[in-house]
Design an enzyme around this catalytic site. Sequence first.
Site, PDB file in Angstrom:
ATOM      1  N   THR A  39       0.757  -1.242   0.004  1.00 21.22           N
ATOM      2  CA  THR A  39      -0.002   0.082   0.105  1.00 21.22           C
ATOM      3  C   THR A  39       0.726   1.323   0.079  1.00 21.22           C
ATOM      4  O   THR A  39       0.351   2.278  -0.349  1.00 21.22           O
ATOM      5  CB  THR A  39      -0.986   0.159   1.407  1.00 21.22           C
ATOM      6  OG1 THR A  39      -0.236   0.056   2.270  1.00 21.22           O
ATOM      7  CG2 THR A  39      -1.679  -1.216   1.199  1.00 21.22           C
ATOM      8  N   VAL A  51      -3.494   5.137  -0.187  1.00 15.41           N
ATOM      9  CA  VAL A  51      -4.780   4.889  -0.010  1.00 15.41           C
ATOM     10  C   VAL A  51      -5.008   3.330   0.383  1.00 15.41           C
ATOM     11  O   VAL A  51      -5.595   2.422  -0.469  1.00 15.41           O
ATOM     12  CB  VAL A  51      -5.448   5.245  -1.300  1.00 15.41           C
ATOM     13  CG1 VAL A  51      -5.767   6.650  -1.305  1.00 15.41           C
ATOM     14  CG2 VAL A  51      -5.043   4.701  -2.389  1.00 15.41           C
ATOM     15  N   HIS A  52      -4.520   2.969   1.560  1.00 16.01           N
ATOM     16  CA  HIS A  52      -4.325   1.314   1.878  1.00 16.01           C
ATOM     17  C   HIS A  52      -5.637   0.736   1.663  1.00 16.01           C
ATOM     18  O   HIS A  52      -5.543  -0.417   1.173  1.00 16.01           O
ATOM     19  CB  HIS A  52      -3.981   1.626   3.307  1.00 16.01           C
ATOM     20  CG  HIS A  52      -3.125   2.337   3.800  1.00 16.01           C
ATOM     21  ND1 HIS A  52      -1.577   2.355   3.737  1.00 16.01           N
ATOM     22  CD2 HIS A  52      -2.954   3.613   4.504  1.00 16.01           C
ATOM     23  CE1 HIS A  52      -0.849   3.216   4.254  1.00 16.01           C
ATOM     24  NE2 HIS A  52      -1.668   4.156   4.579  1.00 16.01           N
ATOM     25  N   ASP A  53      -6.542   1.121   2.169  1.00 14.36           N
ATOM     26  CA  ASP A  53      -7.942   0.362   2.108  1.00 14.36           C
ATOM     27  C   ASP A  53      -8.453   0.102   0.812  1.00 14.36           C
ATOM     28  O   ASP A  53      -8.851  -1.059   0.551  1.00 14.36           O
ATOM     29  CB  ASP A  53      -8.916   0.853   3.131  1.00 14.36           C
ATOM     30  CG  ASP A  53      -8.589   1.096   4.584  1.00 14.36           C
ATOM     31  OD1 ASP A  53      -8.920   1.895   5.131  1.00 14.36           O
ATOM     32  OD2 ASP A  53      -7.688   0.199   4.968  1.00 14.36           O
TER      33      ASP A  53
END
Length: 301
Positions: free
Chosen positions: A183, A226-228
Amino acid sequence: MDPGIDDALALYAALARLDVRGLATVAGNVELDRTFENGRQLLQLAGRQEVPVWPGSRSPLHFSLHTAPEIHGPHGMGAREFAEPASGQALKEAPWQAWPALWARESEPVHLIATGPMTNVAKLLWCLPDAAKPLTGITVMGGAIEGGNVTPTAEFNFYVDPEAADVVLAAPVPVSMVGLDVTWKARMPWSDVHRLAGWGAVGRLLADALGWYGRHGEAETTGLAVHDAVAVAAYAHPEWFTWEPMTLSVRADGQWRGTVVRVPARIPDRGPVQVAVDVETGPVLEWIMESVANLAQGLGS
Ligand code: RIB
Ligand code: CA
């Protein structure tokens, strides 16, 4: 999920591409009352109030809650405060109580995508009489083989509730771990934030929130993590990621709180999880933006 700015982007990508059967919110980026309200507000803005939202855990299994308002804003959506409470009836039952019975009645197995602290998922695994049956697997945004964003070795979701993260990494179903290793690579360029602003109410919310998330200016060069949303892309398109099986545990002690450690593969009751160790950034980021564009167009904007 603990919406949370990147949770919002993840939710909108999922709504555009997947059959989202429901949400469970958890305390993490901000307190549970906020993440629960934010989840309902995000669905309402996208015209998807029919998607049920369950209020999950108010705090980690053992540790006291650690939040990140400095990153996601005092209410979890940057500077945004929603003028009115979300409409529609608010569910009261906890997801780990409601979902096993719900899934027992349904034929279609489900896949969990967890983008906040893993507290709800751990409790659910403890409540499922036969964990393997209704779950095709769990995709986890969390952890890191290298690095950390709370301590030098701990990622936020695993730091907040390391015991729950350890339970999930030992789950008796296929687990995919999408951590900082990928990520931090698949960062959204700042130019995409401006593109979002032109895509109606959903795009404006995301542009405002992501603008707040990157307000200190470094994102103009490094892009936004924007990890998720990357975790949702990893579920929808695993072929864009490089996966490595690893048997893992999560430390909960002292300075190592939230740190992922590799353990000998012969540990009983702890199978390997698939860890994303590399990513094709281009296709992932294009897919995320195209997903939001599709959702926005569906809303006539
Ligand atoms: O470390 C990143 C994770 O922590 C993301 O899920 C973000 O929303 C925060 O919860
Ligand atoms: Ca999150």
